[in-house]
Design a protein around this motif. Sequence first.
Motif, PDB file in Angstrom:
ATOM      1  N   PHE A  66       0.828  -1.212   0.000  1.00 53.99           N
ATOM      2  CA  PHE A  66       0.000   0.000   0.000  1.00 53.99           C
ATOM      3  C   PHE A  66       0.860   1.259   0.000  1.00 53.99           C
ATOM      4  O   PHE A  66       0.575   2.211  -0.739  1.00 53.99           O
ATOM      5  N   PHE A  67       1.895   1.291   0.825  1.00 51.01           N
ATOM      6  CA  PHE A  67       2.735   2.486   0.895  1.00 51.01           C
ATOM      7  C   PHE A  67       3.379   2.781  -0.466  1.00 51.01           C
ATOM      8  O   PHE A  67       3.518   3.936  -0.857  1.00 51.01           O
ATOM      9  N   SER A  68       3.747   1.738  -1.194  1.00 54.82           N
ATOM     10  CA  SER A  68       4.305   1.916  -2.524  1.00 54.82           C
ATOM     11  C   SER A  68       3.254   2.485  -3.477  1.00 54.82           C
ATOM     12  O   SER A  68       3.536   3.400  -4.267  1.00 54.82           O
ATOM     13  N   LEU A  69       2.044   1.954  -3.399  1.00 57.57           N
ATOM     14  CA  LEU A  69       0.954   2.449  -4.238  1.00 57.57           C
ATOM     15  C   LEU A  69       0.597   3.889  -3.897  1.00 57.57           C
ATOM     16  O   LEU A  69       0.257   4.685  -4.782  1.00 57.57           O
ATOM     17  N   PHE A  70       0.678   4.226  -2.612  1.00 55.70           N
ATOM     18  CA  PHE A  70       0.375   5.603  -2.213  1.00 55.70           C
ATOM     19  C   PHE A  70       1.305   6.595  -2.903  1.00 55.70           C
ATOM     20  O   PHE A  70       0.872   7.670  -3.339  1.00 55.70           O
ATOM     21  N   GLU A  71       2.582   6.258  -2.998  1.00 56.78           N
ATOM     22  CA  GLU A  71       3.531   7.155  -3.658  1.00 56.78           C
ATOM     23  C   GLU A  71       3.137   7.389  -5.111  1.00 56.78           C
ATOM     24  O   GLU A  71       3.307   8.495  -5.643  1.00 56.78           O
TER      25      GLU A  71
END
Length: 264
Positions: free
Chosen positions: A28-33
């Motif tokens: 998720f954190f990667s997708l948020f970026e």
Amino acid sequence: MDLSKIKLVVSDMDGTLLNSNHEVSDRFFSLFEQLKKKGILFAAASGRQYNSIVDKLAPIKDDIIVIAENGGFASHHGKEIVFNPLPQKAKNVILDSLKGVKGLHPVLCGKNNAYLSTSSTEFVEKLKEYYTEYTLMEDLQTFDGQVLKIAIYHFISSEKYIYPVVKHLEGDLKVKVSGANWVDVSNINAHKGFALQKVQEMYNITPSETLVFGDYNNDLEMMALADYSFAMENAHPNVKKAAKYRTVSNNDFGVERVLDILLM
């Protein structure tokens, strides 16, 4: 399903973005970026305390909209968007309704702290997952500060053991079964839908530009404000009925799978 016009993604936390271990995935954190690079706003909307949401999303806390306490409080970049406390007289009316009922654990939810009775000490370990800042009190009725909501916990079932005790308060107050073990009682306008509408107005975003994920009854109002509303596979039947779309469970990266499609 065309997600090309989405400008705002809103996700519930427990049972939705968080897995069963109350964790946010690295995925998720990667997708948020990637969302951030595309200029798509992200809002975390939860019954949790503001501090608890921020702790879970610490790496991105300065870039997200936070809708806490089921919409009783919301902020972005340190700017308060919504603050809807309980009417002052309502606190003791709610607490009086709980008197004499065994197994109920009420929590007074303030803006930056939570308060619970010393008689609920066996409940403290459970509370810590949702409220990182809390104070034990001898008598909750003596608390004279502002309360955003009263969250009530039962170890077995919220719908069976809590809701029947407080449902008579509906109409004057917002009564929400917010989880399998939780019922929240708050200001009539303190719900995720009210807060989301303020966010949409603030950033000039329409329902057709909004994507929402949820799993429980406290997500229904905000789902009604999004043309792209997704129920988790593990969602309450009411949410599955209300949502326009469905994704897989929170333990199977249901949010992340839809974001993958959005970002294609």
